[in-house]
Write an enzyme that holds these catalytic residues in place. Structure first.
Site, PDB file in Angstrom:
ATOM      1  N   PHE A 174     -42.246 -27.024 -23.719  1.00  9.07           N
ATOM      2  CA  PHE A 174     -40.948 -26.065 -23.869  1.00  9.07           C
ATOM      3  C   PHE A 174     -41.089 -24.839 -22.819  1.00  9.07           C
ATOM      4  O   PHE A 174     -42.418 -24.408 -22.762  1.00  9.07           O
ATOM      5  CB  PHE A 174     -40.461 -25.557 -25.299  1.00  9.07           C
ATOM      6  N   ASP A 200     -47.659 -23.747 -31.135  1.00 12.20           N
ATOM      7  CA  ASP A 200     -46.000 -23.484 -31.294  1.00 12.20           C
ATOM      8  C   ASP A 200     -45.328 -24.238 -32.139  1.00 12.20           C
ATOM      9  O   ASP A 200     -45.030 -25.566 -31.953  1.00 12.20           O
ATOM     10  CB  ASP A 200     -45.358 -23.702 -29.889  1.00 12.20           C
ATOM     11  N   TYR A 220     -34.838 -19.952 -36.567  1.00  8.84           N
ATOM     12  CA  TYR A 220     -33.444 -20.366 -36.614  1.00  8.84           C
ATOM     13  C   TYR A 220     -33.272 -21.928 -36.576  1.00  8.84           C
ATOM     14  O   TYR A 220     -32.001 -22.151 -36.434  1.00  8.84           O
ATOM     15  CB  TYR A 220     -32.939 -19.709 -35.215  1.00  8.84           C
ATOM     16  N   LYS A 221     -34.228 -22.631 -36.422  1.00  2.00           N
ATOM     17  CA  LYS A 221     -34.246 -24.129 -36.268  1.00  2.00           C
ATOM     18  C   LYS A 221     -34.227 -24.570 -37.972  1.00  2.00           C
ATOM     19  O   LYS A 221     -33.019 -24.393 -38.580  1.00  2.00           O
ATOM     20  CB  LYS A 221     -35.211 -24.615 -35.512  1.00  2.00           C
ATOM     21  N   ARG A 276     -30.185 -35.730 -28.289  1.00  5.30           N
ATOM     22  CA  ARG A 276     -30.986 -35.309 -29.332  1.00  5.30           C
ATOM     23  C   ARG A 276     -30.384 -35.199 -30.322  1.00  5.30           C
ATOM     24  O   ARG A 276     -29.550 -34.485 -30.530  1.00  5.30           O
ATOM     25  CB  ARG A 276     -31.746 -34.120 -28.894  1.00  5.30           C
TER      26      ARG A 276
END
Length: 403
Positions: free
Chosen positions: A123, A192, A217-218, A362
């Site tokens: 990422f 991460d 937030y995921k 995705r």
């Protein structure tokens, strides 16, 4: 391929099925983007309103004491610790993933010397942070081939940042192997956990991991821009110097001393005044995970992903993630040259996923609110969109700023 009736039977026997009622979901929509932004639990919205209207609106500055604002990052850290498999005093909810990577990597490279490393295709923020830290510190930075094990990293590497679940491929890292090889080479790994926390059955302490960051937030459903968290093993906390040594990380902040003396314990990783409203929303969101067996969560996510992969196989779609029956994170990645337009056409049908360049569709699965039938229906809709070329319309092909 499973039938819709078989999926209904799975839902009837699902031990997580009752959790769905905890979420504020749009009627009739199928939300398959929880790996980017989770929908709000009712408890998050209620907690946020209480913090805004009563704690801030009525309590004002007194709420730093009366409502426990000062200790909220530590309280949340203790709640998060169960979800990643560490001790309650080893996690703090604070700042962002980017800032927390900088803090941990900066402290580690100052102590250990040597070089920094991140994988190609990681990422972007993880590599970007290390590039910037390299410029500031003078420590060399290596961008290494994806999945290069610690035993094969350049000899001077002392700090590696690696995703627990890759944001594109959904591949879950081999924690124990990486930590074992890193220890033998004197390398510190910063994990991460952004695409892992709240989905993967994490056991960081047992696996030997000492440092990690993650977002709220995921899969944790803490809201857009929700606070991140930082994990540092207890025996390492006092051995690291926080490189962003702000006022609230001081041992006695309200003595207002000129010199810096770090707080004891995980609290020394504070920097400045936290966003209380954002922390409050995350605090409420975590209620949805109270008492949940994370092994069940990961297992259901596997089945949900397999249902969509079965449909993808029937359509002849290429996959860019671990396949049917293989362990993966909470999303499935399908490849199509018109992937962006297909995703937009699906969104127009009320089925939300996301797109990652150059050609990846995705779809993410949060087992707390998604049913097996919904994923089956999403697969059927995907087939219709592709087979009828429904995607081939101007409104679906025009790129938006956020994909």
């Amino acid at each position: 391929m499973r039938t819709r009736e078989a999926c209904a039977a799975l839902d009837a026997a699902d031990p997580l099925h009752s959790r769905r009622a905890l979420f504020a979901l749009a009627q009739g929509d199928i939300y398959l983007d929880g790996n980017s932004l989770g929908p709000p639990p009712h408890s998050a919205l209620e907690r946020l309103e209480a913090a805004a209207r009563h704690e801030w609106g009525a309590g004002l500055i007194g709420s730093w004491n009366a409502a426990g604002w000062m200790d909220l990052p530590l309280k949340l850290g203790a709640r998060l610790s169960r979800l990643i498999g560490v001790e309650s005093d080893e996690v703090i909810a604070i700042d962002t993933v980017t800032v927390n990577i900088f803090k941990l990597a900066g402290a580690l490279i100052a102590r250990e010397g040597g070089a920094l490393a991140a994988e190609a295709g990681e990422f972007p923020t993880d590599g970007h942070v290390l590039e910037g830290l390299s410029r500031i510190s003078g420590a060399p930075f290596h961008r290494v081939t994806a999945d290069t094990p610690p035993s094969q990293l350049p000899d001077d590497v002392r700090v590696l940042v690696k995703s627990a679940v890759h944001y594109k491929s959904a591949r879950i890292a081999d924690f124990e192997r990486w930590e074992r090889e890193a220890a033998a080479r004197g390398i510190a790994i910063i994990w991460d956990l952004s695409h892992a926390t709240g989905l993967v059955n994490l056991k960081l302490k047992a696996w030997g991991a000492k440092y990690a960051v993650g977002c709220g937030y995921k899969f944790l459903n803490g809201g857009p821009g929700a606070p991140a968290f930082l994990y540092c093993a207890r025996d390492e906390i006092a051995r690291l110097e926080h490189p962003v040594s702000g006022w609230l990380g001081h041992k006695q902040p309200f003595e207002f001393e000129d010199g810096y003396a770090p707080a004891d314990g995980i609290g020394r990783w504070r920097t400045s005044s936290p966003s209380i409203l954002a922390l409050s929303a995350l605090d409420g969101a975590l209620d949805a995970y109270d008492g949940v067996d994370m092994a069940l969560v990961e297992a259901k996510a596997q089945v949900l992903g397999d249902i969509l992969l079965e449909r993808a196989a029937s359509l002849g779609l290429e996959t860019a993630c671990p396949g049917l029956g293989e362990r993966r994170g909470g999303h499935v990645v399908l490849r199509h040259e018109q992937g962006y337009a297909i995703v937009q056409a699906m969104i127009a049908r009320g089925i939300t996923g996301d797109f990652r360049a150059p050609d990846l569709m995705r779809y993410g699965f949060n087992p707390l609110y998604l049913s097996h039938e919904e994923v089956f229906d999403a697969g059927a809709a995907l087939a219709e969109v592709i087979e009828t070329r429904e995607w081939d319309q101007p409104q679906f092909t025009q790129r938006k700023a956020v994909t």
